[in-house]
Design an enzyme around this catalytic site. Structure first.
Site, PDB file in Angstrom:
ATOM      1  N   ASP A 314       7.968   6.710   2.650  1.00  0.00           N
ATOM      2  CA  ASP A 314       8.206   5.577   1.752  1.00  0.00           C
ATOM      3  C   ASP A 314       9.660   5.491   1.297  1.00  0.00           C
ATOM      4  O   ASP A 314      10.089   4.428   0.849  1.00  0.00           O
ATOM      5  CB  ASP A 314       7.259   5.628   0.550  1.00  0.00           C
ATOM      6  CG  ASP A 314       5.839   5.202   0.946  1.00  0.00           C
ATOM      7  OD1 ASP A 314       5.658   4.659   2.048  1.00  0.00           O
ATOM      8  OD2 ASP A 314       4.912   5.420   0.156  1.00  0.00           O
ATOM      9  N   TYR A 398       0.585   0.060  -2.201  1.00  0.00           N
ATOM     10  CA  TYR A 398       0.716   1.049  -3.276  1.00  0.00           C
ATOM     11  C   TYR A 398       1.882   0.761  -4.208  1.00  0.00           C
ATOM     12  O   TYR A 398       2.864   0.141  -3.806  1.00  0.00           O
ATOM     13  CB  TYR A 398       0.986   2.438  -2.685  1.00  0.00           C
ATOM     14  CG  TYR A 398      -0.261   3.286  -2.562  1.00  0.00           C
ATOM     15  CD1 TYR A 398      -0.963   3.696  -3.691  1.00  0.00           C
ATOM     16  CD2 TYR A 398      -0.709   3.690  -1.318  1.00  0.00           C
ATOM     17  CE1 TYR A 398      -2.097   4.487  -3.568  1.00  0.00           C
ATOM     18  CE2 TYR A 398      -1.858   4.475  -1.190  1.00  0.00           C
ATOM     19  CZ  TYR A 398      -2.545   4.871  -2.320  1.00  0.00           C
ATOM     20  OH  TYR A 398      -3.656   5.646  -2.201  1.00  0.00           O
TER      21      TYR A 398
END
EC number: 1.4.3.-
Lengths: 677, 677
Positions: A314, A398
């Site tokens: 990420d 997310y």
């Protein structure tokens, strides 16, 4: 105007200037500017600068430099990446690298094009028609970077497109609640190269026929929608709660220099790490040269094709800076808030503002310390105030909330909250698998891990530090040389690490990792000054060591790594994680340096500590449709660094200042005014 | 007036009535009332009552009963203890036990008498004179209960008196900063039976000659005083921070029934456990029958005579209720506060109020959940409000802050903060030992542990529950029966515990303890409903299994215990811990029941979970002279209990309600009003 501090992110002018220089350098080519960011000065230069600054002496300013990453458009080599380092003072190119076979972080324009390519593909159109979707429902195509699984050539990009449905006619309908039995692979050239039907039971064969859409029967919006427009009215029982700071905040901000309660630090921000902190001091004493989240890896535990392709870096692939939320007053923080903006760049090299990416505010944190003298019944109590620096990122489904908390007791805590929506895939009603939870009818939330690497670049009373590992062990009871007749004695045993490497946690022996300065001895305890890590006990990477997940991430195999400081060594899974093949992370670097003790010894040297932590996230249904924040906390605390409690001078807590309110003043209960001390 | 609820602590009238009944029963004897407390009803009766209550049906009220503990004064058997159970409705004595060889919790009147006996002893007077103390300094005698070390007959009480100095002429001068080289043992009959000089180096022989007092040379009050009167002016940089709840709190209180954000529970309080919580429900569904801190043990790790006598059961010996602080508005809690009083009794059996022993208030806890739709950039964010029930105890030098936190996501967290002053002993300047830290010149803070036992009496959707242990393991990669070709798969393996016993934590396998109801299957996940324990990873007791510390405490050898529920089985180191010899704790009880599966099976039965956690506290100098709060947190979270996020209906966060304030409104930074959603 004062020149920027060497730790300041690039100014607008500097970003623009770097782009001009690069354009000139790449004469005639059409650069797509992916990154224009500060190239932090070499540490040796910075140390001289900081020491001079501290003494108020004149000091040589390190040159301002930019790191620029471009891809070349319209090139025969698709998506060719070039990285340049620019001296902004002289306008010269210091370094230029053609990064063959590497890819920059995700290009949202390219992702959107991949999505479009899917929609335009007649085979996909047919597949969607065959699904017999409910009327009015809209298909959503969600592109993901390809996590290397060894099937595809990684010299060109592959995009995995997952298909979902917006069942309700609302732009914020939760499409993750309706995963479709369809997946497509899109090439660098935007061709749909493969179409998958997805597995359901543990039988993972890719099926010829797609499952018809049949969720609607059992699956009410009540179970899966989160947007207030699509939900019943919310609970009304929660009364307003406000934080009032009548005299304003206790912090001062001067550019990126932040001062609060004896702390000083410089706030940085970049596209990849997001928030970074520099030159952190307490009461003028140096503690940390730099603190940052250095990487995040989210591998999924579903072994069935094509799910091993879900493994997200990420930071390296997505960027914590580029994906940082624009924080809104009254929503993301409470009280008296200072926002910091970030700056990035457009594809054509103009400065691009990322507004309100960091919020800075204070919080009350309960009691800092208290003692009641049981003889006099006099209580002395102080409340703990903390300074919070928070940033929130959205990575597709997310969100992560990252916050540094500074304490008046010279502690630092790094808190991560995971929230947002689970990544989902379809499952037939009634099917079960061992690596996922059914969170709604037809919806599987696969098991996965979130592994974070917090990079701690210490400067404990100076830049030569050591890592000490201390454990608490019972004293032997039948050793004639040890006096422990009643078996109650225990002592600490410690070891100073001399070589780079990874270490594991062990609460059973109370194993404690201390960053110490062996040359600075505490005048009272007689031991080296230090800070200890309060780790977040976490399961390490579950994927097999030979898997691509393991080879690409590397940092996930141990909880505490120590390395010798090297300029630009910031990322424990390597500089380029997109479709990486592995071998570029922290353990590989350590292995390479092993033969050269001069470059790899870590005792009384400039060292870096990397803490791996996170969660094995086997979803609960309570995480659906948006999960309640899951907190993970890491701490750093002084250990024999000061000569006493650094928060001892915090003023006692008084009702005069706090103005608390009694709910009632019932029988015998006097509205207590705190006794004057 | 409505009759008390069966979980309500005894009323004033009930306390007085119980005393009258006991006085009559003990006709002619002179009882010293140590305890008059609620005898909670048998659980079987309570379950019927609660079920009736829930359905709004008439239900048989269990009888109100009191448990009374007295010692008989002026008796030939010194300090003879009698425990009686009184039916308050009928006024009859249900049970009467002469507890031979047992002692009640610490009697402060007796402790003060022991202190006085020391001061009156001419040998001690001489010893003190020989120390050549500075003028104006005052000797303080600090009595401690004797932790059994096998040297003394435990049928009579022994008190260890430690000697300190108030160097400054101020009642709140920190005497722990000046430990004297003197210690005395006082008998039940208030005779000084032994006088010790204390060891300094690891040579532990008790010395003939006492060390002269020589601290003053190097030891300035600046290093060791904490009271504001004795310190330089405090820092003035901390600006006021107030919590304003314009519409009042979100909770309602009706007697001891507390309701807040779908939670309901009954607040209890007793002399030993302090705060207890009963019949805890969320949205009407039963979760826990009872939550309480059940014991605390603080063993010291210094093996030298007489230090093995330092091992405190802070609940069993001291009492978390009896030592609870009178919490003051504006000092111990912030915002809109409801205080609960506790009731105890005097030595002669009158009700004694313990004012403001529990505070109840709300706190903002950051973000509860957030999601930004990356396609629309619309963010939905809710803030987390928590309800805090806090109690603070002072046990001589230390304080503990205990707080239950209830969340809108149906989570419960139990937070312990350790603060206060380290227990100290003298050490010669220049000496070092392996089991302590020199925190000031001449002052050793010995290593010790704080071990807590949180007793969790679950009622997860009913009273028959099971304990499930789940671990996450990689799938095999070369097993022909397992499809895991790329080595990324992992699954959970779980086991349901069938026998009473102790279990250990293991973050390496992500071992998770779930309390489940096997008969209640979640309609969506298809798995039993449950709550999981979020443990506090802690080192267990370091003392040798054969030591008195280990034999007396028992619960400190494992992190998670499961037992079959038994009425009155509340204390994992036994009912009577004062000078106990061991063999009365949780492992002994389990061992005794082993042969009777009907009484000890724990699957689908009424079970109790006991979580041992704490800290191995090897003091840092930063813990001196008052330590900054050291936090330990245990959590309980729903796991496939609901059909989605229980906090999904919390209203979105708005600036309208939160009224946050921007520090500045600098270039380009718009004072953001949260977009209406």
């Amino acid at each position: 105007m004062a020149p920027p501090h060497p730790f300041d992110p690039l100014t607008l002018g500097e970003i623009a200037k770097a782009a001009v220089i690069v354009r000139k350098e790449l004469d005639g080519k059409d650069p797509n500017f992916r990154v224009i960011t500060l190239q932090e000065p070499p540490k040796q230069e910075m140390i001289s600068f900081l020491e001079g600054e501290l003494r108020g002496q004149s000091h040589k300013r390190p040159a301002r430099a930019a790191r620029v990453q471009v891809t070349i458009r319209g090139n025969s080599k698709p998506n060719e990446m070039v990285e340049l380092t620019i001296d902004l003072t002289t306008g010269s190119v210091i370094k230029k690298e053609h990064l063959v076979g590497k890819h920059p972080y995700i290009d949202s324009a390219y992702m959107q094009a991949a999505e479009k390519a899917c929609r335009a593909d007649p085979r996909i159109e047919t597949e969607i028609q065959n699904l017999k979707l409910p009327k009015g429902a809209q298909v959503v195509v969600e592109p993901w970077a390809y996590a290397t699984d060894g099937m595809n050539n990684v010299s060109e990009r592959t995009t995995m497109c997952w298909f979902y449905l917006r069942l309700l006619d609302h732009a914020d309908a939760n499409y993750y609640a309706y995963p479709l039995d369809l997946c497509a692979e899109v090439s660098e050239q935007l061709q749909v190269t493969k179409i998958y039907h997805l597995p359901s039971s543990e039988d993972e064969r890719i099926r010829e026929d797609a499952r018809l859409y049949d969720h609607s029967k059992a699956h009410s919006p009540e179970l899966s929608e989160y947007h207030p427009d699509l939900r019943p009215p919310p609970r009304t029982t929660t009364k307003p709660y406000q934080v009032v700071q009548p005299e304003g905040p206790s912090f001062q901000v001067d550019g990126n220099l932040l001062s609060w309660e004896k702390w000083t630090m410089r706030v940085g921000f970049n596209y990849r790490e997001g928030l970074t902190l520099h030159d952190i001091r307490y009461d003028g004493r140096s503690l940390f040269y730099r603190l940052s989240l250095s990487e995040m890896f989210v591998p999924y535990g579903d072994p069935r094709t094509p799910y091993p392709r879900k493994g997200a870096f990420d930071l390296g692939n997505d960027g914590a800076g580029i994906n940082a939320n624009n924080l809104r007053l009254g929503c993301d923080c409470l009280g008296t808030i200072k926002y910091f903006d970030g700056w990035h760049n457009t594809a054509s090299g103009e400065p691009l503002k990322l507004p309100n990416v960091v919020c800075c505010h204070e919080q009350d944190d309960g009691i800092l310390w208290k003692h009641t003298n049981h003889r006099t019944q006099n209580a002395v109590v102080t409340r703990s105030r903390i300074l919070v620096l928070q940033t929130i990122i959205t990575v597709s489904n997310y969100e992560y909330i990252f916050a540094f908390h500074f304490g008046q007791d010279a502690s630092i805590h790094y808190e991560v909250r995971a929230t947002g929506i689970l990544s989902t895939c379809p499952i037939n009603n009634g099917d079960k698998v061992g690596y996922g939870t059914v969170v709604a009818p037809g919806v599987l939330a696969p098991y996965h891990q979130h592994l974070f690497s917090l990079r701690i670049d210490p400067a404990i009373d100076g830049y030569a530090n050591s890592l000490q590992v201390e454990e608490s062990h019972p004293m032997p009871i039948n050793d004639p040389n040890v006096h422990n007749p009643l078996g109650v004695g225990y002592t600490t045993k410690s070891q100073i690490i001399t070589e780079e490497g990874g270490h594991d946690l062990d609460f059973v022996s109370n194993r404690t990792f201390k960053i110490i300065n062996e040359k600075q001895i505490n005048p009272i305890t007689g031991t080296p000054v230090g800070f200890k890590l309060l780790p977040c006990y976490s399961q390490m990477l579950l994927a097999h060591p030979q898997s691509y997940h393991a080879r690409r991430s590397e940092f996930g195999s141990h909880a505490v790594w120590v390395t010798r400081y090297q300029d630009d060594e910031l990322f424990p899974s390597g500089r380029h994680t997109m479709q990486s093949l592995g071998g570029e992370g922290i353990s590989s670097v350590i292995e390479q340096r092993k033969s050269d003790p001069a470059a790899s010894s870590v005792r009384n040297e400039d060292i870096v500590i990397w803490h791996t932590f996170g969660s094995t996230h086997n979803p609960r249904i309570e995480d659906w449709p948006v999960m309640p924040s899951e907190k993970m906390v890491v701490g750093l605390k002084p250990v024999n660094f000061f000569t006493g409690n650094p928060g001892l001078d915090v003023a006692v807590s008084t009702q005069e200042k706090n103005e608390s309110v009694l709910v009632d003043d019932g029988a015998g209960c006097k509205a207590g005014i705190c006794p004057r001390l």
